[in-house]
Design a protein around this motif. Structure first.
Motif, PDB file in Angstrom:
ATOM      1  N   MET A 103     -16.007  -9.227 -41.593  1.00 15.45           N
ATOM      2  CA  MET A 103     -15.683  -8.782 -40.245  1.00 15.45           C
ATOM      3  C   MET A 103     -14.189  -8.499 -40.165  1.00 15.45           C
ATOM      4  N   HIS A 105     -10.956  -8.270 -37.446  1.00 18.15           N
ATOM      5  CA  HIS A 105     -10.604  -8.729 -36.101  1.00 18.15           C
ATOM      6  C   HIS A 105      -9.117  -8.544 -35.857  1.00 18.15           C
ATOM      7  N   CYS A 120     -22.592 -10.640 -33.079  1.00 19.70           N
ATOM      8  CA  CYS A 120     -22.195  -9.407 -33.757  1.00 19.70           C
ATOM      9  C   CYS A 120     -22.589  -9.451 -35.234  1.00 19.70           C
ATOM     10  N   VAL A 131     -20.499  -3.608 -33.885  1.00 19.51           N
ATOM     11  CA  VAL A 131     -19.216  -3.788 -33.203  1.00 19.51           C
ATOM     12  C   VAL A 131     -19.447  -4.536 -31.904  1.00 19.51           C
ATOM     13  N   ILE A 161     -14.917  -0.639 -26.872  1.00 13.56           N
ATOM     14  CA  ILE A 161     -15.093  -1.306 -28.153  1.00 13.56           C
ATOM     15  C   ILE A 161     -14.023  -2.377 -28.351  1.00 13.56           C
ATOM     16  N   THR A 163     -13.101  -6.107 -30.996  1.00 18.17           N
ATOM     17  CA  THR A 163     -13.337  -6.705 -32.305  1.00 18.17           C
ATOM     18  C   THR A 163     -13.766  -8.142 -32.066  1.00 18.17           C
ATOM     19  N   GLN A 165     -15.446  -6.382 -35.625  1.00 26.35           N
ATOM     20  CA  GLN A 165     -16.415  -5.409 -36.085  1.00 26.35           C
ATOM     21  C   GLN A 165     -16.924  -5.922 -37.433  1.00 26.35           C
ATOM     22  N   ASP A 188     -10.769   3.190 -35.467  1.00 31.03           N
ATOM     23  CA  ASP A 188     -11.231   1.839 -35.789  1.00 31.03           C
ATOM     24  C   ASP A 188     -12.108   1.911 -37.028  1.00 31.03           C
ATOM     25  N   ASP A 189     -12.511   0.751 -37.525  1.00 26.45           N
ATOM     26  CA  ASP A 189     -13.303   0.718 -38.759  1.00 26.45           C
ATOM     27  C   ASP A 189     -14.693   1.277 -38.550  1.00 26.45           C
ATOM     28  N   ALA A 190     -15.245   1.084 -37.360  1.00 25.81           N
ATOM     29  CA  ALA A 190     -16.560   1.652 -37.087  1.00 25.81           C
ATOM     30  C   ALA A 190     -16.543   3.167 -37.252  1.00 25.81           C
ATOM     31  N   VAL A 200     -24.157   2.372 -36.905  1.00 26.78           N
ATOM     32  CA  VAL A 200     -23.342   1.266 -36.394  1.00 26.78           C
ATOM     33  C   VAL A 200     -23.886   0.916 -35.016  1.00 26.78           C
ATOM     34  N   ILE A 202     -24.084  -1.553 -31.429  1.00 25.67           N
ATOM     35  CA  ILE A 202     -23.294  -2.364 -30.495  1.00 25.67           C
ATOM     36  C   ILE A 202     -23.926  -3.733 -30.310  1.00 25.67           C
TER      37      ILE A 202
END
Length: 232
Positions: A103, A105, A120, A131, A161, A163, A165, A188-190, A200, A202
């Motif tokens: 993850m 953060h 998550c 995410v 969004i 974190t 994620q 973001d990483d998503a 991805v 939620i």
């Protein structure tokens, strides 16, 4: 739940805070904001280890904070890159190779609740990537460069969004490697994972998981943390 590695990103300067000190080191109820964030993961059995990503000038400082506050799960303190995306990639590579789930953060989100982190992660373990997010409360307008409104998206489909994620590690690593090869920078990483075509999903969190970014965020964080410490 599987064992997870966590990458905590705290390499930014945070110019919007308007302080000489980087925001992640500002005091929050007697401890740096970053320490509160790291301590949260320290207390969670699901987290096997943490990689902390900071500015190169702050590595020794952060190693000292890790020792001072007994943050034993922080196994690596590494320098970030020019962009947040590069910092995340460096953090993922610093985690133990046997960890299959990771993850990401923000170091300045010390108020995320453990139950939402677990939620998550559970969603990510089902679909590969998830995410934390909350429904948008306000009506959103899209405008052109002159300020003219061009559309009003349906608020019911919009999420803010947050974190962490959470990802299957090989999925996130592959997405970062592809983005680096293509010269792509996501917000973001998503987004980095989304462009590979991978789903991805939620996982709903709550509105108290604030990112401490501007001066008015600090008293609100103090209030929220105080309530939690009192068990309210």
């Amino acid at each position: 739940m599987n064992k997870w590695g966590a990458v905590v990103v705290a390499a930014g300067r945070g110019s919007r805070m308007g302080t000489a000190e980087s925001k992640q080191y500002l005091p929050l109820r007697g401890k740096p904001i970053l320490v509160h964030t790291l301590a949260l993961f320290e207390r969670m059995d699901e987290i096997e280890e943490v990689a902390l990503v900071v500015g190169s000038a702050d590595i020794e400082r952060c190693k000292a904070l890790v020792l001072e506050h007994g943050l034993a799960k922080v196994k690596a303190v590494v320098a970030g890159g020019d962009e947040r995306q590069h910092s995340v990639h460096a953090g993922v590579k610093a985690l133990a190779s046997e960890l299959e789930w990771v993850m990401v953060h923000d170091g300045v989100r010390p108020l995320v609740k453990p139950e939402h982190i677990r939620g998550c992660c559970a969603v990510a373990e089902r679909v590969g990537a998830a995410v934390l997010a909350v429904p948008v409360k306000d009506t959103i307008k899209q405008a052109d460069e002159t300020g003219l409104i061009v559309s009003t998206p349906d608020r019911r489909s919009l999420w803010a969004i947050q974190t962490p994620q959470a990802f299957r590690r090989d999925l996130l690593t592959g997405a970062h490697e592809r983005a680096e090869k293509d010269g792509f920078l996501g917000t973001d990483d998503a987004m980095v994972v989304e462009r590979t075509g991978a789903p991805v999903t939620i996982s709903e969190g709550d509105y108290t998981n604030i990112k401490i970014t501007t001066p008015e965020d600090l008293p609100w964080a103090e209030f929220l943390l105080g309530k939690r410490e009192r068990g309210e």
